[in-house]
Scaffold this active site. Structure first.
Site, mmCIF file in Angstrom:
data_model
loop_
_atom_site.group_PDB
_atom_site.id
_atom_site.type_symbol
_atom_site.label_atom_id
_atom_site.label_comp_id
_atom_site.label_asym_id
_atom_site.label_seq_id
_atom_site.Cartn_x
_atom_site.Cartn_y
_atom_site.Cartn_z
ATOM 1 N N HIS A 1 29.280 46.841 35.568
ATOM 2 C CA HIS A 1 28.200 46.792 36.554
ATOM 3 C C HIS A 1 26.842 47.017 35.899
ATOM 4 O O HIS A 1 25.911 47.473 36.550
ATOM 5 C CB HIS A 1 28.398 47.853 37.641
ATOM 6 C CG HIS A 1 29.658 47.739 38.404
ATOM 7 N ND1 HIS A 1 30.873 48.176 37.925
ATOM 8 C CD2 HIS A 1 29.917 47.215 39.625
ATOM 9 C CE1 HIS A 1 31.816 47.950 38.816
ATOM 10 N NE2 HIS A 1 31.266 47.361 39.863
ATOM 11 N N GLU B 1 33.337 36.206 45.955
ATOM 12 C CA GLU B 1 32.155 35.528 45.420
ATOM 13 C C GLU B 1 32.397 34.036 45.268
ATOM 14 O O GLU B 1 31.506 33.225 45.530
ATOM 15 C CB GLU B 1 31.768 36.126 44.053
ATOM 16 C CG GLU B 1 31.128 37.489 44.123
ATOM 17 C CD GLU B 1 32.135 38.626 44.261
ATOM 18 O OE1 GLU B 1 33.362 38.344 44.207
ATOM 19 O OE2 GLU B 1 31.721 39.776 44.431
#
Lengths: 374, 337
Positions: B139, B70
């Site tokens: 998550h 990322e």
């Protein structure tokens, strides 16, 4: 007819309506009512409107109380004779309620759906409703309007006649890329629309800008028009509320849009959140604002109407009527002065620019009578 | 108007903007799938299948599958935005932003300001948030308050398919960095969505219900729960206004204040952790600007201050629900059940 037990049910106004609330009953149990009487006020998320009794007889039982919300087709009241037994009415209600789900399923199947047609590379959305062998009826909406403008007119009138409504070029879900925005160009699109559907002749109902298109079509293509009804129409005089046109094009926030839309109605409570949201949804589509600007520039250049057909209207050889809300703030009611005698003018009290919404029962009756007279 | 899922609505916004503007590119992990392998291409299309079909239409040069890094691809997207492209980066789960936060809040968010208004950064970061999919604490977070805190970022949290398409189109056309939050339980929700492109302006709240008794301000997925609560309460003759701010930065403060001035009662529903959240932010706003209009305390419906639990029963207990909202409203109007 009067020896039967008859049902008054929740009407369906517009394709998206699924339920409605009984806001106010205008008749008491035991009173005699006539077809067309203002029986009950119904509130939907889009609009509040008076529902006119579809039947005549004695109002024997109110099944739904004020403030109650029920699905479309639900039984609102029972109308029968004075001497009908209470027990028969009970049985009728029970039978009706047990078949409601079936009725809803049938309604689902009968509901028309939006269709599209390509004309000169331009997609137009339309709604066909009703099925009769007679000459059909065509609705033409006003500036910034669309198929939904006829939500109180198309469903009831389509019970006896085939009806068409369409989103004019630049409007609703029709194409926003328009080559020209004047009345002639839009009339040409409507003529092509009719020929693409193999419709040789129609009764026309036009509101505001749609009235101008209806007049132009009737004058230029007399073979296409069987009768004409214009409502608060343009094409009869120079003046137009140009501030309304500008404000409608400029309004992008709910609050702005609300104050713009209240100008359309005599009763500004009719402007609901859903009505505002529907119009904002349309206005957010890419190209809408440009299309509206183009049309406004062509139809109302410099804030005045560009096409005045008053002097030619005596040439019309078809039944013609003009309907005007007495509180219209958009097109001056004085434009009905000195209309030729072949056009019958009806003034509608308690209505602004949108008489076909605010006083739909009265306007529908006038349309039906004109069509029946042909 | 055709019914479309949230997934289709987001896909359509991406596809239409990529067709309209050749500078729009998308980057992210597995947004197509199959890169550099002899196997099936475009097999994946993102974890929710949102981007499936874009690579075959627009090619690998505009649909860039990236390594699992990322910090690298968000940084690349920020640089690309500053130098002429309009990238839409897919951060998959907002929980992963920890590793690329410098690129977002020290770089993208600051360019316009630090370069004296002479730089624009038309970047969109799409990211999934929220609990409810049994995806555990790494998550499932609702981290939009963190981004709302940073000046220079715009934060968008759509509540439905119609909202998602219009707000994402607006985000892509916007010249500033936008973080676009998609709740992972909303992808299969259906709604009428126009085929044509359209935009919904930022900083303009949407009233999804109107009533005189209580104002409920809800964020993202919580708007749907607030609507359901309002419909339930209406049966008991409690009328609620439901406000969906749509964007938390910019925030439509005026609409919130106006509705509280009308009702005098406020319930805020927020899925984010309870401290320093949008709920606390809106509560402070109302306490400051509309205190005299309040007829009672402000109520906040929010999860407890814990990580999102993995045990299904605990996760269900963690997420604010319709019952919680109804009880908060009832406690204000004195009609508890």
């Amino acid at each position: 007819m009067s020896d039967q037990i008859q049902a008054v049910t929740m009407p369906k106004w517009g394709l998206s309506m699924t339920e409605g609330m009984v806001a106010k009953w205008n008749a008491e149990e035991g009173s005699t009512i006539h077809k067309g009487d203002e029986l009950v006020e119904i509130e939907t998320t889009k609009i509040t409107n008076v529902y006119e009794s579809p039947v005549s007889g004695v109002l024997r039982r109110k099944v739904v109380c004020e403030g109650e919300t029920v699905p479309i087709q639900a039984l609102l009241a029972v109308v029968a004779n004075l001497d009908t037994l209470e027990s028969d009415i009970d049985d009728f209600i029970e039978q009706y309620q047990s078949s409601l789900e079936n009725r809803l399923a049938v309604q689902d199947k009968l509901d028309p759906s939006y269709e599209r047609v390509e004309i000169d590379g331009q997609g137009l959305r339309f709604l066909r409703a009703g099925d009769s062998g007679q000459i059909p009826l065509l609705f033409l909406h006003g500036f910034g309007g669309g198929i939904n403008s006829w939500m109180f007119n198309q469903p009831p009138l389509s019970e006896s006649i085939t009806t068409y409504s369409l989103d004019l070029p630049g409007h609703g879900e029709s194409n926003k890329e328009i080559k020209a925005g004047d009345i002639s160009a839009m009339m040409t699109s409507v003529v092509s629309f009719l020929s693409s559907l193999n419709v040789p002749r129609v009764h026309i109902v036009g509101h505001s800008m749609g009235g101008g298109i209806a007049l132009k079509l009737s004058l230029d293509h007399p073979e296409l028009a069987k009768s004409i009804t214009i409502i608060s129409s343009i094409g009869l005089g120079r003046e137009i509320n140009s501030k309304y046109i500008e404000d409608f094009i400029g309004a992008n926030r709910p609050k702005e849009m609300k104050s713009v839309l209240t100008e359309l109605f005599a009763n500004n409570k009719l402007v609901s959140r859903d009505m505002i949201n529907d119009i904002l949804k349309y206005k957010r589509l890419d190209g809408t604002t440009d299309a509206l600007r183009r049309i406004a520039a062509d139809v109302f250049p410099d804030g005045y109407q560009s096409l005045i057909m008053k002097d030619h209207l005596s040439q019309l050889r078809i039944p013609a009527q003009c309907i005007w809300g007495t509180e219209d703030q958009i097109v001056p009611i004085s434009h009905t002065n000195d209309l030729p005698s072949n056009i019958v003018t009806h003034y509608v009290d308690g209505a602004g620019h949108m008489a076909h919404m605010e006083r739909s029962g009265e306007v529908n009756r006038l349309i039906e009578e004109l069509i029946r007279g042909t | 108007m055709p019914k479309k899922t949230f997934r289709q609505a987001v896909h359509e916004a991406l596809a239409q903007e990529m067709r309209r503007d050749p500078t729009v590119v998308i980057v992210g992990e597995d947004i197509s799938g199959g890169l550099g392998s002899p196997g099936e291409q475009d097999a994946w299309g993102g974890p929710q299948g949102v981007t499936k079909g874009l690579m075959p239409e627009f090619g690998r040069s505009r649909v860039l599958d990236t390594p699992i890094s990322e910090s690298a691809f968000i940084g690349a997207a920020v640089g690309a935005a500053a130098t002429g492209l309009r990238p839409v980066a897919d951060l998959m789960f907002v929980d992963f932003m920890g590793v690329c936060f410098d690129q977002i809040f020290n770089q993208a968010a600051k360019f316009r300001y630090m370069f004296g208004g002479r730089a624009v950064t038309p970047l969109v970061i799409r990211t999934m948030y929220g609990a409810g999919l049994r995806a555990a604490s790494q998550h499932s977070q609702s981290l939009y308050p963190v981004f709302t805190h940073i000046p220079g970022l715009k934060v968008v949290i759509p509540s439905s398919p119609y909202e998602a398409k219009g707000l994402l189109t607006e985000a892509i056309r916007d010249d500033d960095p936008v973080v676009f939050f998609e709740h992972k339980t909303l992808y299969d929700v259906e709604e009428d969505v126009p085929d044509e492109a359209y935009t919904i302006p930022f900083g303009e709240a949407n009233l999804t219900r109107e009533g005189d008794d209580v104002s409920i301000v809800a964020i993202g997925r919580m708007v749907n729960l607030a609507n359901e609560a309002a419909d339930n309460l209406q049966r008991d003759n409690i009328q609620c206004t439901v406000v969906d701010p749509r964007t938390t930065s910019p925030m439509d403060e005026d609409t919130i204040i106006e509705t509280v001035e009308d009702t005098g009662r406020l319930v805020v529903v927020d899925e984010a952790s309870p401290r320093c959240s949008i709920a606390t932010d809106i509560s402070a706003l109302v306490a400051e600007r509309a205190f005299t209009a309040l007829k009672g305390p402000i109520r906040m419906v929010r999860p407890p201050h814990t990580p999102v639990p993995f045990a299904p029963e605990l996760e269900d207990a963690y997420i604010p629900n319709v019952h919680d909202i109804c009880e908060a409203v009832r406690s204000l109007v004195g009609k508890s059940q």
